[in-house]
Design an enzyme around this catalytic site. Sequence first.
Site, PDB file in Angstrom:
ATOM      1  N   ASP A  19      20.924  -2.984  50.022  1.00  0.00           N
ATOM      2  CA  ASP A  19      20.299  -1.830  50.693  1.00  0.00           C
ATOM      3  C   ASP A  19      20.402  -1.980  52.192  1.00  0.00           C
ATOM      4  O   ASP A  19      20.474  -1.000  52.929  1.00  0.00           O
ATOM      5  CB  ASP A  19      18.774  -1.779  50.452  1.00  0.00           C
ATOM      6  N   HIS A  29      16.548  -4.625  48.532  1.00  0.00           N
ATOM      7  CA  HIS A  29      17.656  -5.303  47.857  1.00  0.00           C
ATOM      8  C   HIS A  29      18.630  -5.737  48.950  1.00  0.00           C
ATOM      9  O   HIS A  29      18.829  -5.007  49.925  1.00  0.00           O
ATOM     10  CB  HIS A  29      18.462  -4.370  46.952  1.00  0.00           C
TER      11      HIS A  29
END
Length: 438
Positions: free
Chosen positions: A103, A100
């Site tokens: 992340d 993501h």
Amino acid sequence: MSLFSGIGPVRFEGAGSANEFAYRVYDPERVVLDKRMEDWLKVAVCYWHSFNWPGTDIFGAGTLPRPWLGTPVTQAMAEEKLDAAFDFISRLGVRYFTFHDVDAMASASSVREHETNLRRIEAGMADKMAATGVRLLWGTANLFTHPRYAGGAATSPDPQVFAWAAAQVRFCLETTMRLGGENYVLWGGREGYDSLLNTDLSRELDRYGRFLAMVVEHKQRIGFKGTILIEAKPFEPTKHQYDRDTAAVSAFLQRYGLTKEVKVNIEVNHATLAGLDFEHEIAAARAYGIFGSIDMNRGDPRNGWDTDQFPNCAQDLVPALVQLVEDGGFLSGGFNFDAKLRRQSVDPADLYLAHIGGIDTLARALLAAADIVREGQLQRLRQERYRAWSGELGRRIDGGEFTLAALADHAAEQGFDPRPRSGRQELAESIIARHCRY
Ligand code: XLS
Ligand code: NI
Ligand code: NI
């Protein structure tokens, strides 16, 4: 040097190996029905559970040593995480990763800063990918963690939130394309409701359709060649998620005219949360022509959460793998290990052990499925079951020759009196069980 440098590289050593940091079954080079095992499975390590999750749960603080985590995440912390992630993935000997946006990147508080910070970590990722040969299976934007998304992203009651989500997806799709990503995933974490009392379901669905159409338009505009995937899940975090299963996603795509452009990313634990079998979701996606990719994990049969555990039972996976083998493998998808450690698995070694066990489980299921497909008994059993449909009556019904009334008359004239025939379910189950020998 990183947290994960003490172990590996992890290699195939075969069934007799006593080394826990070796593959016993997963041999990337082994040819299974004309294709290398690595190419069948296309295993990916996910960034979020492996490097971004500190081992928190709703009652307890983080337990796992992840020195690069904190609030806010600085560029230096994001880079330390990147080093550790690519060190782990390349030592594990896996070819793909998934992430993501949030992340991987340093924290950002404005749309502009978000774009800048994502671009900065993208540059680092591109260097790591070039140095290690690790490729990107898919990227995705996190539209669920930040408090702004509490009421939804595309389905938020606030158009500014919709715009923030659009910005994140635009940037992440472009980053994914520049990194050579093979797919782009949308998981509608907050696209659903907690209570119908405060929710206009019809408007939310239309907005979600609008959002997806905008994503597809942008994909075409920039020339992204990968596949856009929706990941279905019935609930958690919301009480009801609009993408509750593959059938719901298919109906949604048809309603908004997107069936040609979007496929599904099927997650094992999401299927079971929906009260469905993993293999059902694959069969449904194939039937609707929208099968894309897989998030590999498992739930715990004793509770109703998305526990995202590593798979450990090959037999459970064989009915799904048989379908994949019948199709000749993925078009653009792969097996992303969307699986996380337990809170007490605090040693860096545990992340290796978890992935090695999961990947070997998958390899066992692949070998069993390949044998089953090669021998053809299950396929013959199914053909035999529908054989009557190749006769004259079946062909005429399938060909649309009868109206309901004409068929009723025909059945009366011919005096049809069909008898039940064995479905051979126990035999089919035995075929699966006896091939699980790896
Ligand atoms: C959560 C989802 C998530 C997606 C990516 O349940 O599985 O991890 O795969 O946003
Ligand atoms: Ni997932
Ligand atoms: Ni999940």
